[in-house]
Design a protein around this motif. Structure first.
Motif, mmCIF file in Angstrom:
data_model
loop_
_atom_site.group_PDB
_atom_site.id
_atom_site.type_symbol
_atom_site.label_atom_id
_atom_site.label_comp_id
_atom_site.label_asym_id
_atom_site.label_seq_id
_atom_site.Cartn_x
_atom_site.Cartn_y
_atom_site.Cartn_z
ATOM 1 N N ARG A 607 32.213 -3.466 -20.377
ATOM 2 C CA ARG A 607 32.780 -3.701 -21.704
ATOM 3 C C ARG A 607 32.466 -2.541 -22.652
ATOM 4 O O ARG A 607 33.336 -2.053 -23.373
ATOM 5 C CB ARG A 607 32.237 -5.007 -22.273
ATOM 6 N N ASN A 608 31.215 -2.082 -22.622
ATOM 7 C CA ASN A 608 30.844 -0.933 -23.459
ATOM 8 C C ASN A 608 31.715 0.281 -23.143
ATOM 9 O O ASN A 608 32.194 0.977 -24.043
ATOM 10 C CB ASN A 608 29.371 -0.554 -23.222
ATOM 11 N N GLY A 609 31.931 0.516 -21.839
ATOM 12 C CA GLY A 609 32.726 1.675 -21.398
ATOM 13 C C GLY A 609 34.151 1.575 -21.915
ATOM 14 O O GLY A 609 34.713 2.538 -22.454
ATOM 15 N N PHE A 663 20.136 -2.382 -31.946
ATOM 16 C CA PHE A 663 20.809 -1.158 -32.381
ATOM 17 C C PHE A 663 22.265 -1.236 -31.923
ATOM 18 O O PHE A 663 22.564 -1.444 -30.750
ATOM 19 C CB PHE A 663 20.158 0.097 -31.789
ATOM 20 N N THR A 664 23.166 -1.076 -32.889
ATOM 21 C CA THR A 664 24.595 -1.093 -32.546
ATOM 22 C C THR A 664 25.384 -0.205 -33.504
ATOM 23 O O THR A 664 24.974 -0.013 -34.655
ATOM 24 C CB THR A 664 25.169 -2.526 -32.583
ATOM 25 N N THR A 665 26.489 0.342 -33.055
ATOM 26 C CA THR A 665 27.395 1.113 -33.930
ATOM 27 C C THR A 665 28.682 0.335 -34.166
ATOM 28 O O THR A 665 29.607 0.837 -34.804
ATOM 29 C CB THR A 665 27.747 2.465 -33.296
ATOM 30 N N LYS A 666 28.765 -0.886 -33.597
ATOM 31 C CA LYS A 666 30.014 -1.655 -33.704
ATOM 32 C C LYS A 666 29.878 -2.708 -34.785
ATOM 33 O O LYS A 666 28.790 -3.263 -34.992
ATOM 34 C CB LYS A 666 30.319 -2.348 -32.374
ATOM 35 N N ALA A 667 31.025 -2.981 -35.446
ATOM 36 C CA ALA A 667 31.015 -3.940 -36.550
ATOM 37 C C ALA A 667 30.588 -5.323 -36.067
ATOM 38 O O ALA A 667 29.873 -6.040 -36.752
ATOM 39 C CB ALA A 667 32.408 -4.003 -37.165
HETATM 40 P P1 ADP Z 1 26.614 -3.638 -28.572
HETATM 41 O O1 ADP Z 1 27.518 -3.405 -27.463
HETATM 42 O O2 ADP Z 1 26.540 -5.019 -29.013
HETATM 43 O O3 ADP Z 1 26.760 -2.681 -29.713
HETATM 44 P P2 ADP Z 1 24.751 -2.436 -26.788
HETATM 45 O O4 ADP Z 1 23.271 -2.496 -26.715
HETATM 46 O O5 ADP Z 1 25.459 -2.856 -25.562
HETATM 47 O O6 ADP Z 1 25.179 -3.348 -28.019
HETATM 48 O O7 ADP Z 1 25.164 -0.977 -27.191
HETATM 49 C C1 ADP Z 1 24.512 -0.278 -28.199
HETATM 50 C C2 ADP Z 1 25.271 0.917 -28.672
HETATM 51 O O8 ADP Z 1 25.276 1.925 -27.688
HETATM 52 C C3 ADP Z 1 26.720 0.602 -28.914
HETATM 53 O O9 ADP Z 1 26.881 0.123 -30.235
HETATM 54 C C4 ADP Z 1 27.375 1.941 -28.703
HETATM 55 O O10 ADP Z 1 27.308 2.714 -29.897
HETATM 56 C C5 ADP Z 1 26.459 2.650 -27.725
HETATM 57 N N1 ADP Z 1 27.077 2.664 -26.379
HETATM 58 C C6 ADP Z 1 26.815 1.800 -25.383
HETATM 59 N N2 ADP Z 1 27.512 2.111 -24.261
HETATM 60 C C7 ADP Z 1 28.227 3.215 -24.586
HETATM 61 C C8 ADP Z 1 29.159 4.027 -23.859
HETATM 62 N N3 ADP Z 1 29.507 3.786 -22.581
HETATM 63 N N4 ADP Z 1 29.688 5.081 -24.522
HETATM 64 C C9 ADP Z 1 29.369 5.345 -25.823
HETATM 65 N N5 ADP Z 1 28.536 4.612 -26.543
HETATM 66 C C10 ADP Z 1 27.934 3.563 -25.937
#
Ligand code: ADP
Length: 710
Positions: A607-609, A663-667
Motif C-alpha cells: 500500500r505504501n508503495g 511518523f507520517t507524511t500523509k493526511a
Molecule cells: P503511514 O503509511 O500511515 O503514513 P507508515 O509508517 O507506513 O505510516 O509510513 C510512514 C511514512 O513513510 C509515510 O508517511 C511515507 O511518507 C513514508 N513512506 C513509507 N513507505 C514509502 C515508500 N515506499 N516510498 C516513499 N515514502 C514512503
C-alpha cells in the motif's frame, strides 16, 4: 448517502449490462419503440412526402401512357378512314370521267345518225338497234326547227314512258334545251325531271338535244331522252356499283336516281362531284361502306393496341413492384430509426472493429466515455488514443489474441482507459464476434461499462473497514496503555515514596542511632525491590500476552502469502491505476510465521508503495512483489521478500524517522505501519530494511526463516 448512490449506480450498471448484452445478441422488437421520437417523426414525414411524390409521378406516367395509347389508336383509325375517303374521292372522280366519256360517245353515235337526211322509215330502222344497244336511252325524236316532233322511236327495252300528255308538259323545257343547243351549235342537256308511270312509280329522266346541221344550216334537232338510273347502271354499275352506292342528287341531298345497295352496319364514306354538262349540272354522289366500324380495321391499329396492352401490363407490374419496394423501404426506415434510438439512449459504450482491428463504429455513449469524437476514432487501429501509455504493450497483445480468433470470457474482463483529458477510468468489457447475414465473421463487437463509480464505492467500503480496524486496534493499544499505567502507577509511586524516605533518612545522619536507621533503610530498600519486582511482573505479563501469538505460527508457502494479499492489493491498484507484477524465485521453501501478521506486513508495504506512485509526475505505475531464497550459513534458510515501487523515493530527512511510531507524511496516515512491520519481522527473527531503487522509487526488503525440515 454515498452508499445509497452506490446502490443506485450498481442497479443502473446492471440494467446497462443487460442492455448491452441484449444489443450484442442483436435481437430486438421494433414495434415497441415506434413512438413520437422526433427522429422517427422526421423519417416518417420524409418517407410519406417521398411516397406521395412518387405516387403522383406514377399516376402521371400511367395517365400519359394511357393518353398516348388512346391517341395512337385514334390516329391509326383516322389514318385508315382518310385512306378510304381518298380512295372514294378518286373513285368518284373516275366515275364522273366515265360518265362524261359515255355522254360524249352518245353524241358521236347520234352525229353519225344525222349524217345524210334519212327518210322517216330509214331513220327509224337506224335508230331502233341503237335503242336496243343503249339501255339508258329511253327515246329518240327528230324535231323540226320549231320543235315539232317529226319522228319518234321509244326504247324497246322499256315500256313506253311518254304519251302525248306528259310530252306536252315538258314541251317548254325541251324547246328551251333545243334553242340552247342551236345557240351553242352543239349538244345541250335539259334539267332532269320525274316522269310518273301508270303503276305508281316513275323515272327520273333528262333530255339531250343535238342540232341537225347540214352545210352550215340548221335543219332541226335530234332529241335523246336518258333514264338517269339506267345511265348509272350501264356506265358505272360494273365498276363501282358492287362496293358503292352511286346516285344523282339534288343540291339539298334529294336522290334523283340510285344504283347499287349497301350492306348495313358498316361505316359510311361519302364523296360528291359535279358533272358540268352544257345546259345543266348533275351532282354525282358515291356512298361507300368500308370496314371502318371494326375496332381493329387493319394490322397497324391492332399492333399498336397489342403493344399498348403489353406496355400497360408492364406498367402494372412495375407499380406493384414499386409498392413492394416502398413497403420494404418503410420497414427499413423503421428498423433504422429504432436502432438509432436504441444506440443513442444507451449508457453502454459500443464499438465495432473489423478483422484488422480498425474501429468501424462507435456509439455516442462510447465517445462520451473516452472524450473523443466519433470522427477521431473511426478508422483508428492499435494503439488506440484511449489506451494508457504504459498499458499499450499489454493491450496490443490482448488485441492480437482476439484477432487470432480467441473468444474473450463471456462474463467480460476489466481494463483501464484514459480519457482525452488524461484522467483514467476502469471499464468492464464484453466482446463478441460480429457475424454478418451470411454467417461470416466480419469483426468484433464490444460493449463497455464505466465502472469507476462501482470501484469508488468498493474502495470507500474497504477504507472504512480499514479505518474501523485501525481504530479498534488503537483502542486496544490505548486500553492496554491505560491498564499498564494504572498497574505500574502503584508500584512506581511506592518505589518513589520509599526512595524519598530513604534519602531523608540518609540526610538526617545526626538523628537517632545508626542501627535503627540501618534497619529502616533496609526495610525501605526491601520494599523498593518488592515494588520493582511487582512492576517487572506487570511488564512480563504484557510480554507474555504478546508472546502468546507465537502459538499461532504455522508453516506456509511464500506463494500462498502472496496469493492471500493479492485480491486486496489489486483492488487498490485498480483505484490508483497501478499495474502489479509478481516474480517468484525457484525452489522456495515454506516458512514458519504468524500468517496474519506477515500478510499485514506485505499489505502495508504494498500500500505504501502504491501510494508513493499516486502522483501526476509518476507516468509509469508499476509495483513489483518479488520473493527469492536468501543466502544463509545457518541450519535453516531464509526467504527474502521485496516490495519495489517506481514512486518518487524517500528523502534523507524522512528516511531518518521512517520507523518512528506515529511518523507520517500523509493526511490520513497513522505512522504506525512501518514500525509495526519492523516489530513483526523482528519477532520472527528476520530483518526489515529499505534502499533507493534505480531509476526511481524505493525497495523495501524483509527476511523470514524457513520452517525446519522434519
Ligand atoms: P503511514 O503509511 O500511515 O503514513 P507508515 O509508517 O507506513 O505510516 O509510513 C510512514 C511514512 O513513510 C509515510 O508517511 C511515507 O511518507 C513514508 N513512506 C513509507 N513507505 C514509502 C515508500 N515506499 N516510498 C516513499 N515514502 C514512503
Amino acid at each position: 448517502m454515498d452508499r445509497a448512490q452506490g446502490d443506485q449506480s450498481n442497479g443502473r450498471s446492471c440494467c446497462t449490462l443487460s442492455l448491452a448484452k441484449l444489443l450484442l445478441m442483436t435481437s430486438h422488437d421494433t414495434s415497441s419503440l415506434q413512438n413520437k421520437h422526433p427522429v422517427w417523426q422526421l423519417i416518417k414525414y420524409a418517407t410519406r412526402s417521398f411516397t406521395d411524390r412518387r405516387f403522383s409521378l406514377w399516376l402521371a406516367l400511367v395517365g400519359l401512357v394511357v393518353a398516348l395509347l388512346v391517341t395512337l389508336v385514334w390516329l391509326a383509325g383516322r389514318y385508315e378512314a382518310s385512306q378510304y375517303q381518298a380512295e372514294l374521292d378518286r373513285d368518284t372522280a373516275d366515275a364522273v370521267n366515265d360518265l362524261r366519256n359515255g355522254f360524249s360517245n352518245h353524241i358521236v353515235t347520234l352525229q353519225n345518225l344525222q349524217a345524210g337526211s334519212l327518210s322517216p322509215k330509214l331513220w327509224q330502222a337506224e335508230v331502233k338497234p341503237l335503242l336496243s344497244q343503249n339501255r339508258s336511252w329511253l327515246r329518240i325524236e327528230r324535231r323540226d326547227l320549231k320543235g315539232l316532233v317529226l319522228d319518234a322511236v321509244a326504247s324497246p327495252l322499256k315500256p313506253n314512258l311518254f304519251d302525248d300528255k306528259n310530252r306536252m308538259n315538258e314541251q317548254a323545257e325541251i324547246v328551251q334545251t333545243c334553242l340552247r343547243s342551236k345557240r351553242l351549235n352543239g349538244p345541250a342537256y335539259s334539267r332532269s325531271y320525274f316522269v310518273p308511270q301508270a303503276n305508281g312509280i316513275g323515272l327520273e329522266v333528262m333530255e339531250m338535244c343535238l342540232p341537225i346541221i347540214e352545210q352550215g344550216t340548221s335543219l332541226g334537232f335530234t332529241l335523246l331522252t336518258y333514264g338517269l338510273q339506267e345511265v348509272l347502271a350501264t356506265t358505272l354499275g360494273e365498276t363501282y356499283g358492287r362496293r358503292n352506292e352511286v346516285s344523282f342528287i339534288e343540291p339539298d341531298g334529294t336522290r334523283l336516281a340510285v344504283h347499287g345497295t349497301l350492306p348495313r352496319a358498316k361505316r359510311l364514306f361519302t364523296a360528291t362531284q359535279l358533272i358540268d354538262l352544257p345546259g345543266t349540272t348533275l351532282m354525282l354522289r358515291m356512298d361507300g361502306r368500308r370496314a371502318a366500324p371494326d375496332l381493329f380495321p387493319n394490322i397497324l391499329p391492332a399492333l399498336v393496341t397489342a403493344m399498348s396492352i403489353a406496355l400497360v401490363s408492364v406498367l402494372v407490374l412495375l407499380v406493384k413492384d414499386s409498392r413492394r419496394r416502398l413497403k420494404a423501404e418503410r420497414d427499413l426506415a423503421d428498423a433504422l430509426a429504432f436502432r438509432k434510438a436504441m444506440e443513442d439512449s444507451l449508457v453502454t459504450g459500443l464499438r465495432a472493429r473489423d478483422l484488422k482491428g480498425r474501429i468501424t463504429y462507435v456509439n455516442p455513449a462510447f465517445c462520451q466515455m473516452v472524450g473523443f469524437d466519433a470522427d477521431q476514432l473511426l478508422g483508428q487501429s492499435a494503439p488506440m488514443p484511449y489506451w494508457p501509455p504504459e498499458m499499450v504493450g499489454e493491450y496490443q497483445q490482448r488485441q492480437a489474441v482476439r484477432l487470432a480468433g480467441n473468444a474473450p470470457p463471456r462474463e467480460g474482463f476489466e481494463s483501464v482507459f484514459i480519457r482525452k483529458d488524461g484522467s483514467r477510468f476502469p471499464v468492464l468489457i464484453f466482446e463478441a464476434p460480429l457475424i454478418n447475414v451470411l454467417g461470416e465473421q466480419t469483426g468484433w463487437m464490444s460493449a463497455f461499462l464505466d465502472i469507476s463509480e462501482q470501484r469508488r464505492i468498493e474502495e470507500f467500503s474497504r477504507s472504512t473497514q480499514e479505518r474501523l480496524q485501525a481504530t479498534a486496534r488503537l483502542a486496544t493499544v490505548g486500553e492496554m496503555a491505560s491498564l499498564l499505567s494504572h498497574e505500574l502507577n502503584q508500584p512506581l509511586a511506592a518505589i518513589s515514596s520509599y526512595a524519598t524516605g530513604s534519602l531523608n533518612l540518609l540526610k538526617r545522619s545526626d538523628h537517632g542511632d545508626a542501627a535503627h536507621r540501618l534497619s529502616d533503610l533496609q526495610m525501605a530498600f526491601e520494599r523498593i525491590s518488592e515494588q520493582a519486582g511487582r512492576a517487572g511482573k506487570v511488564i512480563n505479563s504484557v510480554h507474555d500476552f504478546v508472546r502468546r501469538r507465537d502459538q499461532d505460527k504455522e508453516v506456509v508457502s511464500p506463494q500462498a502469502l502472496i496469493n492471500a494479499v493479492m485480491p486486496l492489493v489489486l483492488l487498490q491498484a485498480q483505484k490508483l491505476h497501478v499495474r502489479v507484477e509478481t516474480k517468484l524465485g525457484e525452489r522456495l521453501s515454506p516458512i514458519l510465521c504468524d500468517r496474519t501478521m506477515v500478510e499485514q506486513v506485505l499489505l502495508n508495504l504494498a500500500r505504501n508503495g502504491m501510494q508513493a506512485m499516486d502522483h501526476p509526475d509518476c507516468r509509469t505505475r508499476l509495483l513489483s512483489l518479488q520473493i527469492k531464497r536468501a543466502p544463509s550459513s545457518e541450519s535453516h534458510g531464509w526467504v527474502e521478500f521485496s516490495v519495489i515501487d517506481l514512486g518518487l523515493g524517500i528523502s534523507p530527512e524522512i528516511a531518518k524517522q521512517l520507523f518512528t511510531p506515529f511518523f507520517t507524511t500523509k493526511a490520513e496516515g497513522m505512522g504506525l505501519g512501518l514500525s509495526l512491520c519492523r516489530t513483526v519481522v523482528e519477532q520472527h527473527g528476520g530483518h526489515l530494511e529499505f534502499e533507493a531503487h534505480e531509476p526511481s522509487g524505493t525497495l523495501f526488503r524483509f527476511t523470514l526463516p524457513t520452517a525446519p525440515e522434519l
